[in-house]
Motif scaffolding. Structure first.
Motif, PDB file in Angstrom:
ATOM      1  N   ASP A  30      51.397  46.650  36.522  1.00 60.78           N
ATOM      2  CA  ASP A  30      50.052  47.190  36.324  1.00 60.78           C
ATOM      3  C   ASP A  30      49.077  46.413  37.190  1.00 60.78           C
ATOM      4  O   ASP A  30      49.226  45.194  37.372  1.00 60.78           O
ATOM      5  CB  ASP A  30      49.592  47.054  34.867  1.00 60.78           C
ATOM      6  CG  ASP A  30      50.304  48.006  33.924  1.00 60.78           C
ATOM      7  OD1 ASP A  30      50.682  49.107  34.363  1.00 60.78           O
ATOM      8  OD2 ASP A  30      50.489  47.644  32.743  1.00 60.78           O
ATOM      9  N   SER A  39      45.645  45.299  28.838  1.00 61.27           N
ATOM     10  CA  SER A  39      46.084  46.580  29.392  1.00 61.27           C
ATOM     11  C   SER A  39      44.993  47.639  29.338  1.00 61.27           C
ATOM     12  O   SER A  39      45.063  48.643  30.071  1.00 61.27           O
ATOM     13  CB  SER A  39      47.323  47.084  28.640  1.00 61.27           C
ATOM     14  OG  SER A  39      47.077  47.124  27.243  1.00 61.27           O
ATOM     15  N   PRO A  68      46.738  55.460  34.909  1.00 57.96           N
ATOM     16  CA  PRO A  68      47.317  55.437  33.558  1.00 57.96           C
ATOM     17  C   PRO A  68      46.794  56.600  32.732  1.00 57.96           C
ATOM     18  O   PRO A  68      45.661  57.062  32.929  1.00 57.96           O
ATOM     19  CB  PRO A  68      46.830  54.097  32.998  1.00 57.96           C
ATOM     20  CG  PRO A  68      45.550  53.827  33.729  1.00 57.96           C
ATOM     21  CD  PRO A  68      45.765  54.367  35.115  1.00 57.96           C
ATOM     22  N   SER A  72      53.500  42.417  35.139  1.00 58.70           N
ATOM     23  CA  SER A  72      54.785  43.088  35.300  1.00 58.70           C
ATOM     24  C   SER A  72      55.729  42.784  34.150  1.00 58.70           C
ATOM     25  O   SER A  72      55.723  41.684  33.578  1.00 58.70           O
ATOM     26  CB  SER A  72      55.432  42.647  36.617  1.00 58.70           C
ATOM     27  OG  SER A  72      56.723  43.222  36.748  1.00 58.70           O
ATOM     28  N   PRO A  81      54.896  52.997  36.428  1.00 62.24           N
ATOM     29  CA  PRO A  81      55.708  52.982  35.202  1.00 62.24           C
ATOM     30  C   PRO A  81      57.178  52.767  35.487  1.00 62.24           C
ATOM     31  O   PRO A  81      57.681  53.082  36.568  1.00 62.24           O
ATOM     32  CB  PRO A  81      55.460  54.378  34.613  1.00 62.24           C
ATOM     33  CG  PRO A  81      55.087  55.229  35.781  1.00 62.24           C
ATOM     34  CD  PRO A  81      54.375  54.332  36.746  1.00 62.24           C
ATOM     35  N   PHE A  84      51.940  54.098  42.928  1.00 61.29           N
ATOM     36  CA  PHE A  84      50.934  53.857  41.909  1.00 61.29           C
ATOM     37  C   PHE A  84      50.410  55.186  41.364  1.00 61.29           C
ATOM     38  O   PHE A  84      50.335  56.185  42.088  1.00 61.29           O
ATOM     39  CB  PHE A  84      49.755  53.068  42.493  1.00 61.29           C
ATOM     40  CG  PHE A  84      50.098  51.652  42.870  1.00 61.29           C
ATOM     41  CD1 PHE A  84      50.095  50.653  41.903  1.00 61.29           C
ATOM     42  CD2 PHE A  84      50.428  51.323  44.174  1.00 61.29           C
ATOM     43  CE1 PHE A  84      50.419  49.343  42.238  1.00 61.29           C
ATOM     44  CE2 PHE A  84      50.740  50.013  44.520  1.00 61.29           C
ATOM     45  CZ  PHE A  84      50.737  49.030  43.546  1.00 61.29           C
ATOM     46  N   ALA A 122      55.585  49.112  32.064  1.00 58.30           N
ATOM     47  CA  ALA A 122      55.290  49.245  33.486  1.00 58.30           C
ATOM     48  C   ALA A 122      56.130  48.283  34.319  1.00 58.30           C
ATOM     49  O   ALA A 122      56.355  47.140  33.909  1.00 58.30           O
ATOM     50  CB  ALA A 122      53.809  48.978  33.743  1.00 58.30           C
ATOM     51  N   THR A 177      43.483  48.569  32.799  1.00 56.93           N
ATOM     52  CA  THR A 177      44.395  48.979  33.863  1.00 56.93           C
ATOM     53  C   THR A 177      43.738  49.993  34.789  1.00 56.93           C
ATOM     54  O   THR A 177      43.243  51.024  34.338  1.00 56.93           O
ATOM     55  CB  THR A 177      45.684  49.570  33.279  1.00 56.93           C
ATOM     56  OG1 THR A 177      46.341  48.576  32.485  1.00 56.93           O
ATOM     57  CG2 THR A 177      46.623  50.040  34.375  1.00 56.93           C
ATOM     58  N   THR A 229      48.911  51.948  37.746  1.00 57.28           N
ATOM     59  CA  THR A 229      50.158  51.493  37.148  1.00 57.28           C
ATOM     60  C   THR A 229      51.345  52.100  37.874  1.00 57.28           C
ATOM     61  O   THR A 229      51.244  53.174  38.489  1.00 57.28           O
ATOM     62  CB  THR A 229      50.223  51.879  35.653  1.00 57.28           C
ATOM     63  OG1 THR A 229      51.405  51.344  35.063  1.00 57.28           O
ATOM     64  CG2 THR A 229      50.213  53.383  35.466  1.00 57.28           C
TER      65      THR A 229
END
Length: 445
Positions: A321, A303, A218, A410, A311, A215, A318, A306, A309
């Motif tokens: 998230d 989003s 963001p 997702s 990526p 993780f 992503a 968030t 995330t």
């Protein structure tokens, strides 16, 4: 119990996300300089825990050095562990998973009648990808009523993001101790050994397991330097160690390739006297999240909320998230209320920590869950819609003053565990919450 309360409730933490931390439980336990002197202080063993490949670019390279009383390698061979109370599924296969685009909702799982610790309290809901390919995720719910005793769990498949909904978690790790309360989250990363005690007798919550790396926060982009989850609000434990031997042995549970293995060893796995590095467990209080809202018209995409995330290789897309819906102000003026109905290319698993979610009039309970897969229509229920369109005021309103909800979102389409689909907790009448949506069509607007 009072001493244990003090040990966990007055813990000190190091603040930051992805920082290089230095922590020692005994003064001088950390080597001074580049492995000087030739031997570790206090006769400790040096051990490195690498969370990424050695050649990963420096800013994305995660590893920590652990200085421990005995190394983690000192255990008997791993054996495949099986138990009738194990309810998790770690690999997607046709015998244990099914595919459905239908909207799904579950009531909260009930506390088990017999003692179950965290390991045996895992219940798999859905997932996509494979731990063997290091890509994808799994979603579990846990319900436990017994502390982990003389044992530890390590996940060699991916990171655990744990969202307790009911009951505190006292977590012992190789890096130190954490207390995690409902309203907070904790991330226990790939390979880290931990044990969970339950001071409130029972705990229930959600788990997002990610195979595709780690993780990260963001990027804020046009939001600027501030907002959402702040780096300084994340907390990492300080060094603490347990110099303990057990005649019966400690059990090391090792989740590997979607299966559970176990091995015995004589010494405590929590014998790390000092450590330094940027690879460590951490927790975060969701109530410190700073939402960014629309202030004039239209609704921002979810989003915008968030927290963390993972990526994918595609820019802006992503693998998963972690999104939170905290109490906040709805301040849009020229905006359709309630928010629009939706079909999108992401799949959304929602959970409720406390209160009631503003877009659902009933049936979505704390500890419950819902799943809306890729391109499956979803939106507010009929009751919420009718109540909202009858309002005439455009004044700002406080949303979810007592609620805390979240979403695992997702780009990968999940398959549902058959045991979850057939569970008595699944609401087979969920689709009826939209059956009362009436036509308001009129030729003259």
């Amino acid at each position: 119990m009072e001493k244990r309360e003090c040990e966990f409730e007055n813990l000190e933490y190091q603040r930051g996300f992805g920082n290089h931390f230095r922590s020692e439980a005994l003064q001088g336990a950390l080597p001074n300089g580049q492995n000087s002197p030739l031997h570790c202080p206090y006769g400790l063993y040096a051990e490195q825990l690498s969370g990424t490949a050695f050649t990963t670019p420096r800013k994305q390279n995660f590893r920590s050095w652990l200085y421990r009383i005995k190394p983690s390698v000192g255990h008997e061979p791993f054996q495949l562990y099986s138990s009738p109370s194990l309810n998790f599924a770690g690999v997607i296969d046709k015998d244990r998973f099914l595919t459905t685009p239908t909207q799904l909702r579950w009531k909260p799982l009930e506390c088990p009648e017999h003692p179950r610790d965290f390991v045996h309290g895992l219940f798999t809901m859905c997932g996509a990808g494979s731990p063997f390919l290091r890509h994808g995720y799994m979603i579990h719910i846990y319900v436990a009523n017994k502390s982990m005793e003389d044992c530890a769990l390590a996940n060699a498949d991916g990171d655990f993001l744990i969202v307790p909904q009911q009951g505190r978690l006292w977590i012992k790790t190789e890096f130190g101790k954490l207390q995690v309360c409902p309203g907070e989250i904790v991330v226990l990363q790939l390979g880290m050994r931990f044990a969970i005690e339950l001071p409130d007798a029972t705990s229930r919550g959600y788990i997002l397991e990610v195979f595709s790396g780690h993780f990260q926060l963001p990027d804020l982009g046009l939001i600027g330097a501030n907002g959402l989850a702040e780096v300084g609000e994340f907390e990492t434990p300080v060094a603490w160690f347990e110099n303990k031997h057990c005649e019966a042995g400690f059990t090391i549970f090792h989740k590997f390739g979607g299966q559970m293995f176990s091995a015995k060893q004589e010494h405590s796995p929590f014998n790390v006297v000092a450590w330094h590095g940027n690879y460590a467990p951490y927790k975060y209080d969701l109530r410190k999240f700073c939402p960014v809202n629309t202030v004039l018209f239209d609704h921002a995409d979810p989003s915008i909320n968030t927290v963390l995330t993972v990526p994918s290789e595609k820019p802006g897309v992503a693998v998963v998230d972690f999104v939170v819906f905290p109490p906040r102000w709805s301040v849009a003026e020229h905006t359709f209320r309630p928010p629009y109905f939706h079909r999108n290319c992401m799949s959304e698993f929602m959970g409720l920590i406390s209160g009631s979610y503003e877009a659902k009039a009933g049936g979505f309970l704390p500890g419950g869950a819902s799943l809306h897969c890729c391109m499956t229509p979803h939106g507010v229920d009929a009751t919420t819609y009718e109540n909202t369109i009858s309002a005439t005021s455009q004044e700002p309103v406080k949303v979810s003053t007592n609620a805390l909800a979240f979403m695992f979102e997702s780009s990968l389409t999940p398959q549902v565990a058959i045991s979850a689909y057939n569970s008595q907790q699944r609401d087979a009448e969920y689709h009826q919450c939209w059956s009362g949506l009436n036509s308001h069509f009129a030729l003259e607007s």
